[in-house]
Design a protein around this motif. Sequence first.
Motif, PDB file in Angstrom:
ATOM      1  N   ALA A  25      44.826  30.273  44.238  1.00 31.34           N
ATOM      2  CA  ALA A  25      43.786  30.649  44.397  1.00 31.34           C
ATOM      3  C   ALA A  25      43.599  32.298  44.143  1.00 31.34           C
ATOM      4  CB  ALA A  25      43.607  30.631  46.288  1.00 31.34           C
ATOM      5  N   GLY A  26      44.416  32.982  43.993  1.00 29.67           N
ATOM      6  CA  GLY A  26      44.498  34.291  43.524  1.00 29.67           C
ATOM      7  C   GLY A  26      44.352  34.372  41.918  1.00 29.67           C
ATOM      8  N   TRP A  27      44.883  33.682  41.466  1.00 31.26           N
ATOM      9  CA  TRP A  27      44.676  33.779  39.896  1.00 31.26           C
ATOM     10  C   TRP A  27      43.522  33.338  39.590  1.00 31.26           C
ATOM     11  CZ3 TRP A  27      46.724  35.833  36.062  1.00 31.26           C
ATOM     12  CH2 TRP A  27      46.443  35.649  34.484  1.00 31.26           C
ATOM     13  N   GLY A  28      42.740  32.294  40.123  1.00 34.77           N
ATOM     14  CA  GLY A  28      41.634  31.802  39.858  1.00 34.77           C
ATOM     15  C   GLY A  28      40.318  32.713  40.234  1.00 34.77           C
ATOM     16  N   ILE A  29      40.419  33.488  41.365  1.00 34.33           N
ATOM     17  CA  ILE A  29      39.285  34.284  41.697  1.00 34.33           C
ATOM     18  C   ILE A  29      39.307  35.279  41.209  1.00 34.33           C
ATOM     19  CG2 ILE A  29      40.119  35.459  43.897  1.00 34.33           C
ATOM     20  CD1 ILE A  29      37.062  33.844  43.742  1.00 34.33           C
ATOM     21  N   LEU A  30      40.530  35.919  40.379  1.00 32.62           N
ATOM     22  CA  LEU A  30      40.666  37.198  39.772  1.00 32.62           C
ATOM     23  C   LEU A  30      39.841  37.180  38.601  1.00 32.62           C
ATOM     24  CD1 LEU A  30      44.300  38.410  40.474  1.00 32.62           C
ATOM     25  CD2 LEU A  30      42.112  39.661  41.003  1.00 32.62           C
ATOM     26  N   ARG A  31      39.665  35.935  38.088  1.00 32.25           N
ATOM     27  CA  ARG A  31      38.778  35.844  36.711  1.00 32.25           C
ATOM     28  C   ARG A  31      37.357  36.559  37.224  1.00 32.25           C
ATOM     29  NH1 ARG A  31      35.456  31.050  34.597  1.00 32.25           N
ATOM     30  NH2 ARG A  31      35.378  31.701  32.306  1.00 32.25           N
ATOM     31  N   PHE A  32      36.803  36.465  38.076  1.00 35.64           N
ATOM     32  CA  PHE A  32      35.623  37.017  38.447  1.00 35.64           C
ATOM     33  C   PHE A  32      35.732  38.415  38.884  1.00 35.64           C
ATOM     34  CE2 PHE A  32      35.168  32.470  39.308  1.00 35.64           C
ATOM     35  CZ  PHE A  32      33.901  32.212  38.503  1.00 35.64           C
ATOM     36  N   ALA A  33      36.778  38.928  38.977  1.00 37.78           N
ATOM     37  CA  ALA A  33      37.230  40.364  39.268  1.00 37.78           C
ATOM     38  C   ALA A  33      37.057  41.034  37.851  1.00 37.78           C
ATOM     39  CB  ALA A  33      38.214  40.479  39.995  1.00 37.78           C
ATOM     40  N   VAL A  34      37.736  40.545  36.688  1.00 37.09           N
ATOM     41  CA  VAL A  34      37.874  41.391  35.444  1.00 37.09           C
ATOM     42  C   VAL A  34      36.782  40.829  34.286  1.00 37.09           C
ATOM     43  CG1 VAL A  34      40.299  41.559  35.948  1.00 37.09           C
ATOM     44  CG2 VAL A  34      39.440  39.435  34.629  1.00 37.09           C
ATOM     45  N   SER A  35      36.007  39.734  34.764  1.00 35.98           N
ATOM     46  CA  SER A  35      35.251  39.456  33.566  1.00 35.98           C
ATOM     47  C   SER A  35      34.023  40.511  33.605  1.00 35.98           C
ATOM     48  CB  SER A  35      34.450  37.976  33.759  1.00 35.98           C
ATOM     49  OG  SER A  35      34.089  37.926  35.212  1.00 35.98           O
ATOM     50  N   PRO A  36      33.503  40.987  34.858  1.00 36.17           N
ATOM     51  CA  PRO A  36      32.650  41.930  34.671  1.00 36.17           C
ATOM     52  C   PRO A  36      33.181  43.343  33.582  1.00 36.17           C
ATOM     53  CG  PRO A  36      32.546  41.355  36.774  1.00 36.17           C
ATOM     54  CD  PRO A  36      33.810  40.664  36.191  1.00 36.17           C
ATOM     55  N   LEU A  37      34.556  43.657  33.702  1.00 33.31           N
ATOM     56  CA  LEU A  37      34.881  44.673  33.034  1.00 33.31           C
ATOM     57  C   LEU A  37      34.646  44.344  31.461  1.00 33.31           C
ATOM     58  CD1 LEU A  37      36.809  46.942  32.756  1.00 33.31           C
ATOM     59  CD2 LEU A  37      38.684  45.776  32.996  1.00 33.31           C
ATOM     60  N   ALA A  38      35.142  43.219  31.178  1.00 31.44           N
ATOM     61  CA  ALA A  38      34.904  42.697  29.711  1.00 31.44           C
ATOM     62  C   ALA A  38      33.411  43.013  29.455  1.00 31.44           C
ATOM     63  CB  ALA A  38      35.318  41.223  29.459  1.00 31.44           C
ATOM     64  N   HIS A  39      32.364  42.648  30.164  1.00 32.97           N
ATOM     65  CA  HIS A  39      30.978  42.753  29.859  1.00 32.97           C
ATOM     66  C   HIS A  39      30.750  44.351  29.735  1.00 32.97           C
ATOM     67  CE1 HIS A  39      26.910  41.562  29.969  1.00 32.97           C
ATOM     68  NE2 HIS A  39      26.769  42.695  30.479  1.00 32.97           N
ATOM     69  N   VAL A  40      31.324  45.037  30.653  1.00 28.36           N
ATOM     70  CA  VAL A  40      31.140  46.604  30.455  1.00 28.36           C
ATOM     71  C   VAL A  40      31.568  47.153  29.217  1.00 28.36           C
ATOM     72  CG1 VAL A  40      31.459  48.748  31.607  1.00 28.36           C
ATOM     73  CG2 VAL A  40      30.816  46.742  33.047  1.00 28.36           C
ATOM     74  N   LEU A  41      32.949  46.845  29.084  1.00 29.75           N
ATOM     75  CA  LEU A  41      33.485  47.236  27.684  1.00 29.75           C
ATOM     76  C   LEU A  41      32.811  47.179  26.494  1.00 29.75           C
ATOM     77  CD1 LEU A  41      37.376  46.664  28.741  1.00 29.75           C
ATOM     78  CD2 LEU A  41      36.208  48.689  28.689  1.00 29.75           C
ATOM     79  N   PHE A  42      32.383  45.747  26.182  1.00 32.27           N
ATOM     80  CA  PHE A  42      31.475  45.443  25.315  1.00 32.27           C
ATOM     81  C   PHE A  42      30.306  46.164  25.110  1.00 32.27           C
ATOM     82  CE2 PHE A  42      33.944  41.249  24.932  1.00 32.27           C
ATOM     83  CZ  PHE A  42      34.390  41.621  23.878  1.00 32.27           C
TER      84      PHE A  42
END
Length: 489
Positions: free
Chosen positions: A104-121
């Motif tokens: 549960a923790g590993w799966g939901i964390l994807r949505f915590a860091v994917s916006p970071l990738a978008h912002v960095l790009f």
Amino acid sequence: MFEERLLELLVYLAGGWLGFRYGESFLSLKWDSRARAASVWLLACGAGQMGVSLLLEQLPQMLQSIYGSMASLLAGALLMVALQRLCFAGELSRQVFILLSFWAGWGILRFAVSPLAHVLFDWWNPLWQYLAEEGLARGLLSADWLLANMQEISRLTLFSVLLVCRLVQLGLFALYLRLIAESFPKPYKLKQQESLFLLTPCLAVLAIDLTLRVMAYSVDNSALMLIYDRAPESLLLLPMVSLLLLGLVVSAVFLFRGLVQFKEEEQRRLLLEKSVADVHRQVRELEDIYGEIRGLRHDLRGHIGNLTAYVQGHLPQEREELEPYLAGMERTVAGLDFADKTGHPITDIILHQARQQAKKGGLHFSADFHYPPGKDFDVYDISVMLNNALENATEACGQVPRGEIEVRSYMRGNLYFLEVVNDFAGELRRREDTDLPTTTKEDGRHHGLGLANIARCAEKYRGTVDIGTETKEGRQKFRLTVMLYQRSD
């Protein structure tokens, strides 16, 4: 590309190591060699999840987008189930909680860091354009070099952004697992209702995670990055929701630990109250026994005196034979007197019993105890403290050859001190919640109450309990000091 494959493998290995350490903090290892078990775990995680990833790439793009991440999550969970059964032993409910809370923790964390990738790009594109233009304008770069290396620069940029996001994800995930592992009551056996209480937030997080995945890849195969463009507020909301959901799981564990501690303290309190009630009952019985012994001693001395006078006056011929017999009776009656005159009959009896117990165990017992003056102290409380202290001391000394017990009390102004010093063997370990020593007996819930009883009685008189160890003449000593406050009249 190769860099992405390598990064993916490293992430699987890092996640596998975290999973092994997480399970290790809850369950007992079946294998004799921890290194061998960890190696098998990491090898299975790396090879298994990479195999699943390569297999999913063979699916059509739409199915891969919508169901690929779900299938990867399910495959990882099934692999972890097999590895748990292979490497660890423990109750099933605990293993289920480990599994669900981990994924549960590993799966939901994807949505915590994917916006970071978008912002960095988004930040990188204008930054790179500015650097390229400045480099060309100043002659630092050539157009041919840029054209020749554009693909490599893009690959390096993509790898760097993914690496940063994965490191952030792994860092947050490690913190999440650590908070749960440190807060979970380890020796506690879960009941059915308690398991349901812990599993419900994990299942809720998993359900929300799967819902977000389906919404992220809708029927027209929209990518997650495009959703951020259509709804920029999701760049903030998704990480907030993800972290709040992780906090929900951690908070459930915190709350569960508090409930377990409250239950244990309540059970301990009831046991303490029962123990104090038993001591009160014993004190009342001892008072009755002491009164009967005192009356019997008085009567016997009177009878012996009368018999002695009768023999001397009426049986002069048998006097020589009867006087040794009467003298023996006198010594027997004198044995009914207690060696300690403490100022209160109850504490006289307690010290007498402790002397007898020490004598049976071959222990040396010395006492300089006096009942506190005045009327500020309840005899029940003094008896509880003295009796428990002597019981603990006698038990500890029983493990030491020719053990010694010393008891003394004294007044310093309005402060009354009770000290018990005894030999002991072993190591003094303290409880974190009370700073009192832990019991060495297996059933810790029903033992180790003596010092807690003493501390509880001392609190009634604004007192304190000090416990320490020292070495005296090559012998290890345990020292208990109780300080009580006496109100000035």
